[in-house]
Structure formats: structure tokens, C-alpha cells
Design a protein around this motif. Structure first.
Motif, PDB file in Angstrom:
ATOM      1  N   ILE A  32      31.780  26.712  98.473  1.00  0.00           N
ATOM      2  CA  ILE A  32      32.580  26.050  99.505  1.00  0.00           C
ATOM      3  C   ILE A  32      31.969  26.306 100.874  1.00  0.00           C
ATOM      4  CG2 ILE A  32      34.852  26.009 100.599  1.00  0.00           C
ATOM      5  CD1 ILE A  32      36.023  26.659  97.850  1.00  0.00           C
ATOM      6  N   ARG A  33      31.748  25.226 101.610  1.00  0.00           N
ATOM      7  CA  ARG A  33      31.140  25.321 102.938  1.00  0.00           C
ATOM      8  C   ARG A  33      32.169  24.928 103.988  1.00  0.00           C
ATOM      9  NH1 ARG A  33      28.083  27.607 100.735  1.00  0.00           N
ATOM     10  NH2 ARG A  33      26.024  27.187  99.870  1.00  0.00           N
ATOM     11  N   SER A  34      31.817  25.229 105.213  1.00  0.00           N
ATOM     12  CA  SER A  34      32.684  24.800 106.302  1.00  0.00           C
ATOM     13  C   SER A  34      31.962  23.733 107.105  1.00  0.00           C
ATOM     14  CB  SER A  34      33.033  25.993 107.196  1.00  0.00           C
ATOM     15  OG  SER A  34      33.925  25.564 108.193  1.00  0.00           O
ATOM     16  N   ALA A  35      32.664  22.638 107.421  1.00  0.00           N
ATOM     17  CA  ALA A  35      32.081  21.580 108.252  1.00  0.00           C
ATOM     18  C   ALA A  35      33.132  21.137 109.239  1.00  0.00           C
ATOM     19  CB  ALA A  35      31.615  20.409 107.383  1.00  0.00           C
ATOM     20  N   GLY A  36      32.847  21.341 110.517  1.00  0.00           N
ATOM     21  CA  GLY A  36      33.804  20.955 111.551  1.00  0.00           C
ATOM     22  C   GLY A  36      35.120  21.692 111.404  1.00  0.00           C
ATOM     23  N   GLY A  37      35.064  22.945 111.019  1.00  0.00           N
ATOM     24  CA  GLY A  37      36.287  23.739 110.904  1.00  0.00           C
ATOM     25  C   GLY A  37      37.079  23.440 109.650  1.00  0.00           C
ATOM     26  N   ARG A  38      36.511  22.640 108.783  1.00  0.00           N
ATOM     27  CA  ARG A  38      37.198  22.251 107.570  1.00  0.00           C
ATOM     28  C   ARG A  38      36.402  22.689 106.360  1.00  0.00           C
ATOM     29  NH1 ARG A  38      41.337  18.807 107.065  1.00  0.00           N
ATOM     30  NH2 ARG A  38      41.839  18.098 109.136  1.00  0.00           N
ATOM     31  N   GLU A  39      37.071  23.157 105.334  1.00  0.00           N
ATOM     32  CA  GLU A  39      36.343  23.544 104.145  1.00  0.00           C
ATOM     33  C   GLU A  39      35.989  22.303 103.341  1.00  0.00           C
ATOM     34  OE1 GLU A  39      37.342  28.000 102.975  1.00  0.00           O
ATOM     35  OE2 GLU A  39      39.036  26.647 102.701  1.00  0.00           O
ATOM     36  N   VAL A  40      34.748  22.271 102.880  1.00  0.00           N
ATOM     37  CA  VAL A  40      34.296  21.111 102.110  1.00  0.00           C
ATOM     38  C   VAL A  40      33.544  21.591 100.870  1.00  0.00           C
ATOM     39  CG1 VAL A  40      34.129  19.554 104.083  1.00  0.00           C
ATOM     40  CG2 VAL A  40      32.167  20.968 103.466  1.00  0.00           C
TER      41      VAL A  40
END
Lengths: 184, 739
Positions: B495-503
Motif C-alpha cells: 500500500i502506497r500513499s498518493a496525495g495523502g491517500r492510500e492507494v
């Protein structure tokens, strides 16, 4: 141009109304004499206080075996339960009468109300017996009660049983799924 | 009271009839307009007359004067046409089409409990009357049919009588739709009961196996002890063995009976279910009835030429779906004509035929229905969509298909000018709402210059749907399978974070946002994954989102129950279903979930590298005493276990099958199914053979302890020596340490 109609006889609806009225007058003395004076009240307790509903407005009392909370619903909605294969909403009156909700125990009961069908269940700690009370023995609810709670009451008995008005309970908009908008 | 009920029922029947007659009026008017002098014209006029006439009678029987009156005037106008007094001209068509619309409007008002006053009927009735009066003055080319009150002639047109007779002969009965719904619901319950019967059969078989095992044990012992015991003991034992043999044989017979009964019931129930479902089917063409009329009116107003083609008209669809399709289909077809199909001049310039084409098609895809509306018009102007999104401050999508998704947002319109006909915007949001209400999804594909195609994918029937059962925050939820794209099981390190959101990565495409389902629902226990492995359900509409759940339970047919008028639509809940345990599970509204998930601020709830809490172990606790149950429950819960409560062995067994568990704590003496039998059932089951079982009892005797051990219990705790450390340390050692 108008459509011709027969106007020499009362229409069926009118005739039906007249007949019904007559039947009601005929039936009145026999049916109302014996029970007119007494209200049959089903008494139940909730967080140590006693409440009552007119027994004829109660469809059923059953054990609250299980319920499923509904996320996002009104805080008065405890959840929904399965009553013989149909979904029944279960409400907790305590939020309306100013008592703190204390949760549900294994002994909790469900008092089922409704007009033509099972409409809702009210949570109760204990359900007692049916007792007969004369209408004169039901007094106005105490002034100290919140206005919100008073709307649901018919009155209070000498021994502090709060007599609920089943009709008012069924009509109360707070006993629905959605939380009041003002809250959100 | 009864009279009211009767009146209401009559009114409901009338509304249905009204709908049918409006359909017939439109159909015949359209045909007549296309070919006014054709060989079928007299029959068409006759049908029109009959529709007006029957409707007049029906309206009179429910005392709806405005409708009665207008139908009377329609009848007069049509009678003049029928009698050859006048030919049908443009003006008459216009007014008759308007009359059909006014009647349809009246039907809607009646359905909504509204007053008919100040509706279009008020205006049309006098116009029709005036037309009829003018026709009466027109000199007749041949002796006219008496235009007065010749009620004998008109009350029963011969054609009608014959048709009614035929219907009765074929045994056609009109049944109110709610009755059909009820029948299907009952049939669905029968199917659910079947599942329970299957389990009963399995349980009896397990008892049979246990008995066989005990039988073998007895035989061994007899061989061991043969030499020791005296003849008295021997005969007593022989008697016991004989009784045991009888019991075994009885259980075997019971098993066979149960199996045969189940087979018979399964067969009957599934045949009945199929019959009920077939009864509810209507051809797709029914949902398309009003479309031709809508296309005609719109094309006229826009001065375009449009041909409407219906494909799959004979595909049969459950009436509940069909009803829900009417509005979205109308919106889509109007949209195609209004915004899709270009003017003949422009089409010619683009090298297309002048006449545009709108194709409405239905097709079955497995257990789903695909309904599409396609036009060969100009297609969606992507640049305009992007510009509009920018103007409204919406995030700009990279992918084309995400751009198309914007069109379904409320009030999002790309029509350069709001046309007179479609009024406010495109109405695609209505289509989306309808699709969601039917537990389906909607998708739009468009190619510039080639046209647009909107596809609705819906479950084949509403009352039972295929659903995924899953657990989140200790509750079971159902998600319609039609809205699930796929399932994910990934390591939380992915799980990564992109723009403060987990993706989470998603193959070729852009990564998908992932959120814990429980926290979207606002439930406690919604933060923190249960393990380093994350299980998630990926949905596709209105946007792709992965919802992390505690576990997936099963995928199966579920019976959809409405929450009832009192609860109505609440947030993320679309309905409810009753599980085999009798408990109610909520059916989630996926579109609402996605919306909430997208609106929430990003949070790091799932990614590895957070302090990953230890998985909460689940214990099923069975005891028929409330006091003991509550005591044990509080001990276990305060030690950090998740506790599921059962009041007897049977409920515990069902809970176990339904939800699974890491350990079972059970009383020995309980109604319906005791702890020993429960334990045996667990050991006999393939799935739970290795589940640790702790028996807790008030009985303290060596014999009981032996019984428990024989049944396969891992530990035996006596209530008299019951203290919390005893129970907890036993459980902890059985679970291999830690809560």
C-alpha cells in the motif's frame, strides 16, 4: 356537454356511509358498556422507570434475540431485527424521554406496535402484567418532563407509571431511520 | 375501513388500466400518423375508440369525473372519425396525442396521491369538446352514425366482447403486482430454508459417523474384557449393545429419510421458484413503449430525423427491473435525440445518412441484464467536459473514461445551451440514481463523430440478488456482486500513499484508492488491519475504490428485504437480508460508499510501517445461562478477544459456520444441542476439525471429563474452580499465546 348520470338514488358510497353509521349506533351500547371505564395497560420498565401502553395497541411482546445496528441512522434506532422473516426497526425510547441509554441485556424485551402491521419495536427491560386503570387515574405528565418526552405521553398514574400514547409514538418523526437534519 | 380498502384497491387497478390504455392510445396514434390511409387504419381508429370507451367506463366506476368527461369527448371525436365524418388531420392528431399525455399525467398524479384539478385535463377537455362540436356540424358525406346518446350501441363494441371472452377462455387472470412480489419473497425464503435442511442432513450424517466410531470402540472393549467379566455383566452388556445397535440403525434411517426429503423439497422449491419468476417476466418491449413517442416529439421539435430501433424486444425481464428501467430509458433516449443526433445538414456534411439512429438494446449476460442506448450522433465533446469540470472546480481526470463518469454528476451538462426540450441539463444523474437503485451500474462510451453508448448493467432480478457477504468491524454485510469488479488480497507493504491517500497498484491502470470499509461506515474497530495481509473488495462505479474488510465470508444468492418506509434510505444502506442464523445483515449501497470514501480526507490506516496491531482472535461462547455468559464474556473481552455469543450449541454451530472462529468455549448442558454434541460436530467437520474447544461445566465428575475428552475437547474447566486466570491461561495456551 355533460355526461348523464343517475341522481335519483344516493350513490353507493353515500349509501354505505349511512348504513355504517346506523350499524355503529346499533352496536354501541352492548360493546362499550363493559370496558368503557377501564383502560387495559401493559406496564414495562426501562432503565428503572415504568412505562405503559394501552394493551390493545400492542401487537406482541417478544424477546429481543438479536439486532443489527444500522450505521448512519438516527441515534434512537437501536437497529433492525428479524421478526418472523420480516425486518422490524427497534427503537430506544430513552433518548426521547431524557434517560441515558444503558445498552441491551440478554433479557431485553421487544414491545411491537403498529396499525395494520408490525411497524416498530420498542426496547424494554422488563414487561410486566396487564393492569386495568380508570381514565380518571391518569394525570397530566409532570411539568419537569422535557417537552420532547411529554408529546409521547397520555399522562402518568398515581404510582408514577408513564402512560405512552401509542398513536403519538407511531407518528413521532424522530422514530425513523434518518437522523434529524439539524443534528447533521 | 373495509370500504376504504376496497376503494384503494379499485383505484390501484384503475391506475394500472389507465397506464395500459395510454400505451394503447399512443401506439395506435403513432401507427395511424405514419400511415393514415393504410389498410390497418380503420382497425387503429377502432382500437383508439375502444380504449377511450373502456377508460370512460373505468373512470366512472371509481368516480373520477375529469377523466370520465375527457374520455367521453375523445370518444365523440373518434366516433366522427370512425363514421367517416371527418378524416384525421394534423390538428386532431395533435389534440389526441395531447390527450394521451394528459391521461398519463393524471395517472402519475393519482399514483402520487395528488389532486387532478388544475392539470392538463382541465384545458384539454373543453378543446376536445369544441372539436367534437365542430365535427358534428360538418356535413356528412354519408349518413353519420348517430352522435347522441345511443348507449346501447356504444356500451359494448362487438370487438371488446369477443376479446374478453377469449381472455377468460385462456384462463388469464389479472394479479396485483405486490402479490407477485410476495410470492417471490416466500419462494426465496423456501430456498434459504433449503440451505438449513442441507446442514441438518450433514449434521445427522456426522452423528451417524460418531455412532459408528463408538460402535467400533465398544467392540474393541468387548474383545479386551471378554475373559474378565461374568455372565451377568455379559448379558447386561449385550442388551446395551443391542440398544445401541437399534439407535444407530435409527439414525441411519433418519439420515436416509432426511436426504430423500431434502431432495424432494429442493426439487419442488426450485421448480416453484422458477415458475414464480417466469410469472413475473415481461418482454423488454414493455419498457420501451413510451420511447417511440418521445423520439417522435423531440425529433419534430428539433427538426431532425431519427429512427428508433429496439433490439432484444422479446427478452424477458423481471417486472421490478422493467419498472425501474422506464425512467432511465426515457432520459437516455431523449438525451440521444436532443444532444446526440445532429441536424440533417450537419450529418450530410459529416458524410452520414440524414436520418439518425437510436438503438435501444437489451441482452442477457449471465445473471445480469445489459441494457444500452446508443446513438450515431456527434459523441461527447471531451474538451467541453474537461472545460466544464475546470469551470466547476472539479478535479481533472486523466483517463477518458473517468471524464465520461463526470457526466453522471448531478447538474453536469455539456449542452452548449439548455434546450427547451430537455429543460434542465442532461438528466444523466437520474440514470445513475436509477441504476443504483436497481443494484446495478452505468457506463458511458463515446467516440467523437461516431456516437455515444450508455450501458446499464443490472442484476436479472431485484428481489434476490447475488451478493458478496463480508465482515467488517465484527458485523456481516452484503455487497451486490454486480457492483464488485474483483477481490484483492495484498500484503499491506504494497500500500502506497498518493496525495495523502492510500492507494494500491492496479495492473496497467492508475492505482486505486483503498479505505477500510468499517471507517467509511463510521464503525468502531475500523482502523488498523487485522493482519499484514489486507483483503479488499474493488468496486467500479461511480469510481474505482478498494474497500478493505476483515474477511470475505461467501458469495451467494440473498433475499433482499426493504428496510420499510419507516427507515427508508439510510446513508450507506440499500436494504437488508436475513442470514441463515436468523440475524439481519445490511446490504450496502456501493455508490454511496464510494462517494463517502472519496469525500473523506486521506488517512493512513492500512499501510505497513504503522504499528500493526495484533489480530484480534475470535471466540464463540456458548452457554444457556445469562449470568455465566456475561461473566465469561466480560473476562474474555477485557482480555482483548472478540466474543460472539450463542445461547446453545446449535446457535454456536451456526455462528461457527457463518462467521468462523479461532476458539470455542462451550457449556456442556444446554438445550437443543449440548457441548458434547457440539464438540463432536466440530471434530467431524472438515473445516473446523482442528478448532480448539474448551468445555466449561458445573458437572465435575471423572465420567464427564472422560466424555468431554472422548468428544475431542481440548480442555475441560469446571465452574466450581472457575476463575478468570484459569480460563484465560487455558485459552492463551491453546491459541499459542496472546490475545
Amino acid at each position: 356537454m355533460t355526461v348523464p348520470t343517475r341522481s335519483d338514488r344516493p350513490d353507493p358510497e353515500q349509501a354505505g356511509r349511512i348504513l355504517e353509521e346506523r350499524a355503529r349506533i346499533l352496536a354501541r351500547p352492548a360493546a362499550e358498556k363493559s370496558h368503557a371505564d377501564q383502560l387495559e395497560l401493559l406496564v414495562f420498565t426501562l432503565s428503572g422507570e415504568s412505562y405503559a401502553l394501552e394493551a390493545r395497541s400492542v401487537r406482541e411482546v417478544t424477546a429481543l434475540a438479536d439486532f443489527t445496528p444500522v450505521p448512519g441512522a438516527s441515534r434512537h434506532l437501536l437497529g433492525i431485527t428479524n421478526l418472523r422473516g420480516e425486518i422490524l426497526p427497534v427503537f430506544d425510547l430513552r433518548g426521547l424521554t431524557g434517560l441515558e441509554p444503558t445498552g441491551v441485556t440478554d433479557l431485553s424485551r421487544l414491545v411491537v406496535l403498529g396499525e395494520d402491521r408490525d411497524e416498530l419495536g420498542l426496547l424494554a427491560d422488563h414487561v410486566g402484567e396487564v393492569r386495568a386503570v380508570a381514565p380518571g387515574e391518569i394525570f397530566d405528565p409532570p411539568e419537569t418532563l422535557s417537552a420532547a418526552g411529554r408529546g409521547l405521553l397520555r399522562g402518568v398514574t398515581r404510582d408514577a407509571v408513564m402512560v405512552l400514547d401509542a398513536g403519538a409514538v407511531l407518528r413521532d418523526p424522530r422514530l425513523s431511520g434518518a437522523e434529524n437534519r439539524s443534528v447533521k | 375501513m373495509d370500504k376504504d380498502k376496497l376503494a384503494r384497491r379499485l383505484l390501484a387497478t384503475f391506475q394500472e388500466e389507465l397506464g395500459e390504455h395510454v400505451g394503447a392510445l399512443n401506439e395506435n396514434l403513432l401507427a395511424l400518423e405514419k400511415d393514415p390511409a393504410g389498410p390497418e387504419s380503420p382497425a387503429r381508429v377502432k382500437s383508439l375508440f375502444r380504449a377511450a370507451h373502456s377508460l370512460k367506463g373505468a373512470a366512472r366506476s371509481v368516480s373520477i369525473r375529469p377523466i370520465e368527461e375527457m374520455c367521453h369527448h375523445m370518444e365523440e371525436v373518434l366516433r366522427a372519425v370512425q363514421g367517416g365524418v371527418v378524416t384525421v388531420e394534423k390538428e386532431i392528431f395533435a389534440i389526441l396525442f395531447a390527450a394521451a399525455d394528459a391521461l398519463d399525467d393524471a395517472r402519475k398524479r393519482l399514483a402520487g396521491g395528488q389532486d387532478l384539478a388544475a392539470g392538463p385535463l382541465d384545458e384539454l377537455s373543453p378543446r376536445l369538446a369544441a372539436l367534437a362540436a365542430r365535427q358534428a356540424k360538418t356535413p356528412a358525406p354519408q349518413p353519420p352514425v348517430p352522435s347522441g346518446r345511443s348507449s346501447i350501441l356504444l356500451s359494448a363494441p362487438p370487438g371488446e366482447a369477443v376479446e374478453t371472452g377469449a381472455a377468460v377462455a385462456e384462463g388469464i387472470v389479472r394479479v396485483a403486482a405486490p402479490k407477485l412480489d410476495l410470492l417471490l419473497a416466500r419462494s426465496g425464503e423456501l430456498l434459504v430454508a433449503q440451505g438449513r435442511l442441507e446442514r441438518a442432513e450433514a449434521r445427522v450424517a456426522a452423528i451417524g459417523d460418531t455412532l459408528a466410531q463408538v460402535g467400533r470402540e465398544l467392540k474393541h472393549r468387548r474383545q479386551d474384557q471378554r475373559l474378565e467379566s461374568g455372565s451377568a455383566g455379559r448379558s447386561a452388556r449385550a442388551e446395551l449393545e443391542a440398544k445401541f445397535g437399534e439407535a444407530r440403525a435409527a439414525v441411519d434411517r433418519l439420515g436416509i429419510t432426511l436426504r430423500d426429503d431434502r431432495r424432494a423439497i429442493v426439487r419442488a422449491a426450485s421448480l416453484m421458484d422458477e415458475a414464480v419468476r417466469r410469472m413475473r417476466l415481461l418482454p423488454f418491449a414493455e419498457a420501451c413503449q413510451a420511447l417511440e413517442r418521445a423520439v417522435r416529439d423531440l425529433a419534430k421539435a428539433k427538426e431532425t430525423e431519427v429512427e428508433l430501433v429496439v433490439e432484444g424486444a422479446s427478452i424477458e425481464i423481471d417486472r421490478s427491473i422493467l419498472e425501474g428501467l422506464r425512467d432511465p430509458l426515457r432520459a437516455l433516449v431523449r438525451n440521444a435525440v436532443d444532444h446526440g443526433i445532429e441536424t440533417p445538414a450537419r450529418r450530410r456534411a459529416a458524410g452520414k445518412p440524414e436520418q439518425g439512429r437510436v438503438v435501444v438494446a437489451a441482452a442477457m449476460r449471465g445473471s445480469s441484464i445489459e441494457v444500452s442506448v446508443a446513438d450515431d450522433g456527434s459523441g461527447v465533446d471531451l474538451a467541453a467536459v474537461r472545460a466544464r469540470a475546470r469551470q466547476r472546480g472539479l478535479p481533472l481526470p486523466h483517463e477518458d473514461r473517468d471524464c465520461f463518469a463526470l457526466l453522471f454528476e448531478p447538474g453536469f451538462s455539456t449542452a452548449e445551451q439548455v434546450t427547451e426540450i430537455s429543460g434542465r441539463g442532461v438528466g444523466l444523474d437520474i440514470v445513475k440514481t436509477s441504476a443504483e437503485a436497481l443494484h446495478g451500474r452505468v457506463e458511458l462510451i463515446s467516440e467523437p463523430g461516431r456516437g455515444t453508448r450508455v450501458i446499464l448493467t443490472l442484476p436479472a432480478t431485484l428481489t434476490t440478488i447475488r451478493a458478496l457477504l463480508l465482515a467488517a468491524a465484527g458485523e456481516t454485510f452484503a455487497v451486490p456482486a454486480a457492483s464488485v469488479l474483483r477481490l484483492l488480497r495484498i500484503d499491506s507493504t504494497g500500500i502506497r500513499s498518493a496525495g495523502g491517500r492510500e492507494v494500491v497498484p492496479d495492473g496497467e491502470g492508475p492505482p486505486i484508492p483503498i479505505v477500510p470499509l468499517a471507517s467509511v461506515l463510521g464503525l468502531r474497530g475500523g482502523t488498523g488491519p487485522a493482519t499484514r495481509k489486507v483483503t479488499a473488495v474493488v468496486v467500479g462505479a461511480p469510481a474505482r475504490v478498494a474497500f478493505a474488510v476483515d474477511e470475505l465470508i461467501a458469495e451467494r444468492e440473498i433475499l433482499v428485504k426493504a428496510l420499510g418506509p419507516r427507515i427508508g434510505q439510510v446513508g450507506h444502506v440499500a436494504g437488508a437480508t436475513i442470514l441463515e442464523t436468523g440475524r439481519v445483515a445490511l446490504i450496502l449501497n456501493v455508490a454511496e460508499l464510494v462517494r463517502t470514501a472519496m469525500e473523506r480526507p486521506g488517512e493512513a490506516a492500512l499501510a505497513a510501517g504503522q504499528a500493526v496491531p495484533q489480530a484480534r482472535k475470535r471466540i464463540i461462547l456458548a452457554d444457556d445461562s445469562v449470568t455465566t455468559r456475561n461473566l465469561e464474556r466480560s473476562i474474555l473481552e477485557s482480555a482483548g478477544y472478540e466474543v460472539l455469543i450463542a445461547v446453545d450449541g446449535e446457535q454456536a454451530w451456526r455462528l461457527l459456520l457463518d462467521r468462523g472462529a479461532d476458539l470455542l468455549v462451550s457449556d456442556v448442558d444446554m438445550p437443543r444441542m449440548g457441548g458434547i454434541s457440539l464438540c463432536k460436530a466440530v471434530r467431524a467437520s472438515k473445516r473446523f476439525r482442528d478448532l480448539p474447544v474448551v468445555l466449561v461445566t458445573g458437572l465435575e465428575s471423572e465420567e464427564d471429563r472422560a466424555r468431554g475428552g472422548e468428544a475431542g475437547a481440548d480442555a475441560y474447566i469446571v465452574k466450581s474452580s472457575f476463575d478468570q486466570r484459569d480460563l484465560l491461561s487455558t485459552i492463551s495456551s491453546l491459541l499459542g499465546g496472546g490475545a
